[in-house]
Design a protein around this motif. Structure first.
Motif, mmCIF file in Angstrom:
data_model
loop_
_atom_site.group_PDB
_atom_site.id
_atom_site.type_symbol
_atom_site.label_atom_id
_atom_site.label_comp_id
_atom_site.label_asym_id
_atom_site.label_seq_id
_atom_site.Cartn_x
_atom_site.Cartn_y
_atom_site.Cartn_z
ATOM 1 N N UNK A 58 -1.626 -12.520 6.623
ATOM 2 C CA UNK A 58 -2.863 -12.112 7.137
ATOM 3 C C UNK A 58 -2.207 -10.917 7.891
ATOM 4 N N UNK A 59 -1.381 -10.833 9.016
ATOM 5 C CA UNK A 59 -0.819 -9.743 9.666
ATOM 6 C C UNK A 59 -0.045 -8.573 8.800
ATOM 7 N N UNK A 60 0.473 -8.736 7.806
ATOM 8 C CA UNK A 60 1.004 -7.791 6.941
ATOM 9 C C UNK A 60 -0.422 -7.080 6.178
ATOM 10 N N UNK A 61 -1.311 -7.720 5.957
ATOM 11 C CA UNK A 61 -2.572 -7.165 5.390
ATOM 12 C C UNK A 61 -3.253 -6.304 6.509
ATOM 13 N N UNK A 62 -3.283 -6.872 7.588
ATOM 14 C CA UNK A 62 -3.807 -6.116 8.882
ATOM 15 C C UNK A 62 -2.939 -4.949 8.992
ATOM 16 N N UNK A 63 -1.927 -4.872 9.200
ATOM 17 C CA UNK A 63 -0.925 -3.607 9.189
ATOM 18 C C UNK A 63 -1.302 -2.679 8.026
ATOM 19 N N UNK A 64 -1.177 -3.205 6.861
ATOM 20 C CA UNK A 64 -1.522 -2.359 5.672
ATOM 21 C C UNK A 64 -2.951 -1.738 5.789
ATOM 22 N N UNK A 65 -3.954 -2.353 6.167
ATOM 23 C CA UNK A 65 -5.180 -1.679 6.436
ATOM 24 C C UNK A 65 -5.070 -0.647 7.529
ATOM 25 N N UNK A 66 -4.351 -0.822 8.623
ATOM 26 C CA UNK A 66 -4.439 -0.039 9.695
ATOM 27 C C UNK A 66 -3.658 1.394 9.310
ATOM 28 N N UNK A 67 -2.415 1.160 8.449
ATOM 29 C CA UNK A 67 -1.823 2.119 7.930
ATOM 30 C C UNK A 67 -2.569 3.033 6.878
ATOM 31 N N UNK A 68 -3.375 2.566 6.144
ATOM 32 C CA UNK A 68 -4.476 3.316 5.322
ATOM 33 C C UNK A 68 -5.535 4.021 6.159
ATOM 34 N N UNK A 69 -5.786 3.400 7.195
ATOM 35 C CA UNK A 69 -7.043 4.219 7.856
ATOM 36 C C UNK A 69 -6.217 5.320 8.617
ATOM 37 N N UNK A 70 -5.193 5.084 9.201
ATOM 38 C CA UNK A 70 -4.411 6.269 9.841
ATOM 39 C C UNK A 70 -3.919 7.364 8.945
ATOM 40 N N UNK A 71 -3.120 7.234 7.820
ATOM 41 C CA UNK A 71 -2.933 8.218 7.209
ATOM 42 C C UNK A 71 -3.098 8.275 5.566
ATOM 43 N N UNK A 72 -3.082 7.101 4.988
ATOM 44 C CA UNK A 72 -3.236 6.949 3.567
ATOM 45 C C UNK A 72 -2.608 5.933 3.265
ATOM 46 N N UNK A 73 -2.886 5.400 1.974
ATOM 47 C CA UNK A 73 -1.954 4.469 1.189
ATOM 48 C C UNK A 73 -0.966 5.189 0.426
ATOM 49 N N UNK A 74 -0.330 4.394 -0.636
ATOM 50 C CA UNK A 74 0.648 5.244 -1.377
ATOM 51 C C UNK A 74 0.300 6.430 -2.241
ATOM 52 N N UNK A 75 -0.866 6.354 -2.554
ATOM 53 C CA UNK A 75 -1.286 7.464 -3.523
ATOM 54 C C UNK A 75 -2.450 8.328 -2.800
ATOM 55 N N UNK A 76 -2.767 8.137 -1.669
ATOM 56 C CA UNK A 76 -3.749 9.208 -1.069
ATOM 57 C C UNK A 76 -3.405 9.203 0.458
#
Length: 691
Positions: free
Chosen positions: A17-35
């Motif tokens: 759950x914590x890993x998913x939360x961190x990934x969500x936060x990263x996506x909101x701040x700058x983007x995921x691997x493809x955007x």
């Protein structure tokens, strides 16, 4: 109470759950691997180099007003630009991608900028070998155009560079591995609100604009769209060109933004940026973008809202007076503009600005009058820059476009011993050239005006070294070979620190334009013209070296190359005309060459230095072109890096100079004598092909 095991979280579930939360936060701040998306860059994890910085309010400034610098900003993570290779063994195709960014280019001057910015895709973040100025921080003179670069870019270019076949000085281009664009269009957009009408945009206006770059991997098509930031993305792109990027971005690569500056002070900003693979780039939130400083506009006077005409006759009289004033004003500031001049826009001055700068070309501002026109001192109203404005009268009907292109190209010359040509303006029958103002005037005045204090030997030697360095730059160190064609003391100007600078270029070329190569007039000043010009009509660096030799003798001796009415000596003809080179040569044969130095020096000079300079003048003035040194050799001689060869014993006379006066190859209308020259900076030049 019922203890339901399903209500208990196991340790590994908490970690997931914590890993998913961190990934969500990263996506909101700058983007995921493809955007990614950056609504402003405060706190953004960009990789910056060069001049690039993020300002406190979130603006990304790629370059500031420092000249000849570059700056880059990279999204830190590499992106995979290829689909997995097909099972049938064919090459993998490049993936589709899309990017959008908001930029603003703020220049110190309203007419010139430097040099633009670009979005790019590159295999590495190491851009240390890239050059600034016209290379936009992407390439250099060695690798520009090489397929091994594997760089795709979209340039927003604000300087016309003929070597890259630029269409104008305000364009958008699609580049693959080099700066010769595969497609380019003038900056602007197709306005959906007006039925798709095209509207021009000035890239360096300081206003925020948005760019969209979309690549369709299946169709292998690049679309580039430009619009003001407050306008939605137009339906019709500015550029749509077929480009297969599969051989270019054939693996993982980095996306970035780059800009560079040339000689003009310019700031390049990016306010927001987004990117996506296999889909449209995420839309930017304009409300979160940092703002560019707003230039306050002058408020319109409300006098017209309260003034009421008291009588119809008075109103009619006012209208007639107003129309007359407008017609007079239009005629007063009338310019000659043709459609082809659009590509040279940033280098053109408004006649009104030059008129105001020189107080209406007031006679009190007159600096000098020469064979090619009058020169006035002025102060540009917008920037307060001191300039010299030369007005050249001409009747050239052919080749004006090529001549203006040469003027603009020469305007890119930058050397401490060359007077910068800032731009031009055209009126009917007149061409106005604008230069940096040199406060100490021409070297000719200091040498021959006996009302001025005599120059000391050290100052004269410094002037000779400066002119030599300037000619070396023109002949060998610039991107094209420039032959000055009229090197003489009146064309050498002195700046505020008494540094010598070569003035004016291009005027003789204007008068040669359209002539038959076999009957081209020789334009220049008697005494500085190489003997071979009478037969070949061909200017070369060697003809400049000959004129430089005459100039060196003139500076050292304080005499003009040919003097009429001089005392009878071994170097004077039966009419009493003194050929300076013959006179100096005669002193050398008598073993007393150092005594030929200017008598106004009263012997206050180093005899060895004087002998070296005078012998160098004789060597450069050799009647045989092949016997003259190059300007690089001249600089070596002056610096003591190479011994100066002695003139040949058989080298007895320069009387060919005197014979040239009556040679059929010299047009008396185009050749002047130095004793009658009053121009402070009249000169001429020609460009040859690139090296």
């Amino acid at each position: 109470m019922i203890d339901d095991p399903s209500m208990h979280l196991k340790p590994h579930s908490i970690v997931s759950f914590l890993v998913l939360l961190l990934l969500f936060h990263a996506a909101a701040a700058g983007g995921d691997g493809d955007q990614f998306r950056y609504d402003g860059f405060a706190g953004a994890a960009l990789d910056l180099d060069g001049m690039a910085v993020v300002e406190p309010d979130g603006k990304l400034m790629l370059t500031n007003v420092t000249s000849q610098m570059k700056g880059h900003a990279f999204h830190p993570a590499p992106l995979r630009f290829h689909h997995p290779p097909p099972a049938n063994g064919t090459a993998a195709a490049a993936r589709s991608f899309s990017t959008a960014f908001v930029f603003a280019i703020a220049a110190d001057y309203v007419t010139v900028s430097g040099n633009g910015l670009a979005f790019f895709v590159a295999p590495s973040k190491n851009m240390s070998t890239a050059s600034p100025s016209q290379f936009l921080g992407l390439f250099n003179s060695e690798n520009n155009g090489n397929a091994s670069n594997r760089v795709f870019a979209v340039e927003l270019d604000t300087i016309l560079n003929p070597e890259f076949r630029d269409i104008n000085s305000n364009h958008v281009g699609v580049d693959v591995n080099g700066l010769v664009s595969v497609a380019a269009e003038p900056a602007g957009y197709y306005d959906d609100a007006t039925g798709g009408a095209f509207k021009n945009l000035t890239l360096f206006s300081g206003a925020a604009m948005q760019v969209w770059v979309d690549y369709d991997g299946r169709a292998a098509v690049v679309n580039v769209t430009l619009a003001p930031v407050e306008v939605a993305k137009p339906r019709r792109p500015l550029i749509s060109v077929a480009v297969d990027l599969s051989p270019v971005v054939n693996g993982t690569a980095y996306v970035g933004l780059s800009s560079s500056t040339g000689p003009f002070h310019t700031r390049h900003y990016v306010l927001g940026w987004s990117f996506a693979m296999d889909g449209p780039a995420p839309p930017l939130d304009y409300a979160k973008l940092p703002k560019m400083p707003v230039v306050s506009a002058k408020r319109r006077s409300k006098a017209l809202d309260v003034v009421i005409p008291v009588a119809a006759p008075l109103l009619a009289l006012a209208v007639v007076a107003g129309v007359s004033f407008l017609v007079w004003r239009r005629l007063r500031y009338a310019e000659l503009r043709e459609d082809w001049e659009v590509e040279f826009g940033p280098h053109r001055f408004a006649y009104k600005d030059l008129f105001v700068a020189t107080a209406g070309f007031d006679g009190k501002r007159l600096l000098g009058v020469g064979g090619f026109g009058r020169v006035y001192r002025g102060v540009l109203p917008a920037s307060g820059t001191e300039v010299a404005v030369k007005i050249v009268s001409h009747d050239a009907k052919q080749g004006m476009r090529q001549f203006v292109a040469e003027v603009v190209s020469i305007g890119r010359l930058r050397h401490r011993n060359v007077v910068p040509l800032l731009g031009y303006c055209r009126r009917r029958g007149e061409l106005l050239l604008v230069y940096d103002y040199m406060p100490n005037g021409s070297l000719d005045r200091w040498l021959h005006d006996h009302g001025a204090p005599p120059l000391g030997w050290a100052q004269r030697l410094h002037a000779v070294r400066g002119v030599a360095a300037g000619l070396l730059y023109l002949h060998e160190d610039w991107e094209q070979v420039v032959v000055h064609r009229d090197v003489k003391a009146s064309n050498v100007l002195l700046d505020g620190e008494m540094n010598a600078r070569l003035g004016d270029f291009g005027l003789a070329r204007l008068y040669d334009r359209g002539a038959d190569p076999q009957t081209t007039r020789v334009v220049g000043t008697m005494g500085y013209l190489a003997p071979e010009l009478a037969h070949t009509r061909r200017v070369t660096p060697a003809t400049d070296v000959f004129a430089f030799g005459s100039f060196v003798l003139e500076v050292a001796c304080g005499r003009r190359p040919i003097e009429r009415g001089g005392a009878m000596t071994a170097a004077a003809d039966e009419d009493g005309q003194l050929v300076l080179a013959d006179w100096v040569l005669d002193r050398w044969h008598k073993g007393d060459i150092a005594a030929a130095a200017d008598a106004r020096l009263c012997g206050d000079y180093d005899a060895k230095e004087a002998a070296l300079v005078l012998k160098l003048g004789l060597l450069c003035s050799h009647p045989v072109a092949a016997a003259r040194p190059t300007m690089r050799q001249v600089v070596h001689f002056l610096d003591g890096d190479a011994p100066l060869p002695e003139p040949e014993p058989t080298y007895r006379s320069f009387t060919t100079l005197a014979m040239m006066q009556n040679a059929d190859g010299f047009d008396s209308c185009a050749v002047s004598y130095p004793s009658t020259a009053t121009s402070i900076d009249g000169a001429s030049s020609v460009l040859s092909g690139g090296r």
